[in-house]
Structure formats: structure tokens, C-alpha cells
Design an enzyme around this catalytic site. Structure first.
Site, mmCIF file in Angstrom:
data_model
loop_
_atom_site.group_PDB
_atom_site.id
_atom_site.type_symbol
_atom_site.label_atom_id
_atom_site.label_comp_id
_atom_site.label_asym_id
_atom_site.label_seq_id
_atom_site.Cartn_x
_atom_site.Cartn_y
_atom_site.Cartn_z
ATOM 1 N N CYS A 7 69.224 -19.316 70.789
ATOM 2 C CA CYS A 7 67.945 -18.789 71.294
ATOM 3 C C CYS A 7 68.112 -18.372 72.748
ATOM 4 O O CYS A 7 67.608 -17.310 73.161
ATOM 5 C CB CYS A 7 66.837 -19.832 71.190
ATOM 6 N N ASP A 30 82.275 -14.269 69.606
ATOM 7 C CA ASP A 30 82.420 -15.719 69.583
ATOM 8 C C ASP A 30 83.259 -16.152 70.788
ATOM 9 O O ASP A 30 84.275 -15.548 71.112
ATOM 10 C CB ASP A 30 83.091 -16.172 68.280
ATOM 11 N N HIS A 46 64.249 -18.058 65.995
ATOM 12 C CA HIS A 46 64.965 -19.273 65.601
ATOM 13 C C HIS A 46 64.723 -19.645 64.141
ATOM 14 O O HIS A 46 63.601 -19.640 63.657
ATOM 15 C CB HIS A 46 64.533 -20.453 66.479
ATOM 16 N N ASN A 87 78.076 -20.767 57.930
ATOM 17 C CA ASN A 87 78.200 -22.198 57.684
ATOM 18 C C ASN A 87 76.818 -22.834 57.750
ATOM 19 O O ASN A 87 76.076 -22.614 58.713
ATOM 20 C CB ASN A 87 79.115 -22.830 58.730
ATOM 21 N N GLY A 93 80.624 -27.401 58.269
ATOM 22 C CA GLY A 93 81.116 -27.351 59.643
ATOM 23 C C GLY A 93 80.192 -26.655 60.608
ATOM 24 O O GLY A 93 80.618 -26.244 61.695
ATOM 25 N N THR A 95 78.023 -26.055 63.575
ATOM 26 C CA THR A 95 77.924 -26.758 64.859
ATOM 27 C C THR A 95 76.768 -26.268 65.713
ATOM 28 O O THR A 95 76.319 -26.979 66.602
ATOM 29 C CB THR A 95 79.227 -26.609 65.673
ATOM 30 N N HIS A 98 71.334 -22.697 64.751
ATOM 31 C CA HIS A 98 70.543 -21.455 64.761
ATOM 32 C C HIS A 98 71.320 -20.541 63.827
ATOM 33 O O HIS A 98 72.511 -20.269 64.063
ATOM 34 C CB HIS A 98 70.450 -20.902 66.190
ATOM 35 N N HIS A 100 73.487 -18.173 61.907
ATOM 36 C CA HIS A 100 74.410 -17.157 62.387
ATOM 37 C C HIS A 100 75.419 -16.828 61.296
ATOM 38 O O HIS A 100 75.739 -17.672 60.451
ATOM 39 C CB HIS A 100 75.131 -17.601 63.665
ATOM 40 N N HIS A 102 79.327 -15.278 60.866
ATOM 41 C CA HIS A 102 80.585 -14.930 61.511
ATOM 42 C C HIS A 102 81.116 -13.646 60.875
ATOM 43 O O HIS A 102 81.207 -13.564 59.643
ATOM 44 C CB HIS A 102 81.628 -16.021 61.288
#
Ligand code: AMP
Ligand code: ZN
Length: 115
Positions: A7, A30, A46, A87, A93, A95, A98, A100, A102
Site C-alpha cells: 500500500c 522486485d 489493499h 503466492n 511462501g 511474505t 497485499h 501481488h 510475480h
């Protein structure tokens, strides 16, 4: 959401290498890239993950594959291939809580999605 890293990136309160932005989505590099191309695509609003979608975040997230394809082309991996994944939860995994996706590419990513 207060205290949410992504956010804060979406609101430009924390710097990031932004590669795409529109009204409801933002994409950035990233910070610990796992491949030559490693981007994160997020809804600006969010939600913690795919189990937490609202109508607003679902509409934004639905556009992510199309934006990812455009970014893959812009980053030179359209022909070589790329992967888009999210994920969700501890076993996956996750972490940052929020939602997302990849976008990974630029090297052979392996044929397996889990060990
Ligand atoms: P996940 O493990 O699927 O929750 O992915 C979170 C990703 O966020 C990891 O690949 C991290 O390297 C990345 N990340 C963490 N902090 C930042 C940041 N400040 N800017 C960009 N990416 C980040
Ligand atoms: Zn957030």
C-alpha cells in the site's frame, strides 16, 4: 491499509522502481529479483490475497494478466517465455500480505512449480 508495505509503495510513500501504473494497478521491480526480469503487479487497493478479493480488487486483478503480457513484451521476454504467479498463504511462501503477482522471465525457470 496502515502498515502495509505494498500500500505504501502504491501511494508512493516508499520508493520503488515502477514500470507500469494506471488508475487501479501498479507494477514495480522486485527488490530481490529471482530472475533477470522479476516484476510485481498489484492492485493499488489493499487486499491480502486471492481469498480476500472485493469487487474493486477483483476487477483490478482481472486485468493483471493482460498488463503482465504487455510488460513481458516491453522487458524482452515475450518470445523466450515468462511466468505469472501469486503466492497465497504460509505454505505458498507469501511474505507480503497485499495481493501481488510475480512476473518472472529472462532465464529458464525450470519445469516444476514446487520442489
Ligand atoms: P511473496 O513471497 O510472494 O509474498 O513475495 C513478496 C516479494 O516482495 C518478494 O519477492 C520480495 O523480494 C518483494 N519485496 C519485498 N519488499 C520489497 C520492496 N520494498 N520493493 C520491491 N519488492 C519487495
Ligand atoms: Zn496493502
Amino acid at each position: 491499509m496502515d502498515g502495509c508495505l505494498f500500500c505504501q509503495i502504491a501511494k508512493k510513500e516508499i520508493p520503488a522502481a515502477v514500470v507500469y501504473e494506471d488508475d487501479t494497478l501498479i507494477a514495480f521491480k522486485d527488490i530481490f529479483p529471482q530472475a533477470p526480469v522479476h516484476l510485481l503487479l498489484i492492485p493499488k487497493a489493499h487486499c491480502s490475497g486471492l481469498a480476500d478479493l472485493t469487487p474493486e480488487t477483483a476487477a483490478a486483478a482481472a486485468r493483471i494478466p493482460q498488463v503482465a503480457a504487455r510488460l513481458a513484451a516491453e522487458h524482452g521476454v515475450e518470445a523466450s517465455g515468462w511466468r505469472l504467479l501469486s503466492n497465497n498463504g504460509a505454505d505458498a511462501g507469501q511474505t507480503v500480505f497485499h495481493l501481488h503477482f510475480h512476473l518472472l522471465g529472462g532465464k529458464p525457470l525450470g519445469g516444476k512449480l514446487c520442489l
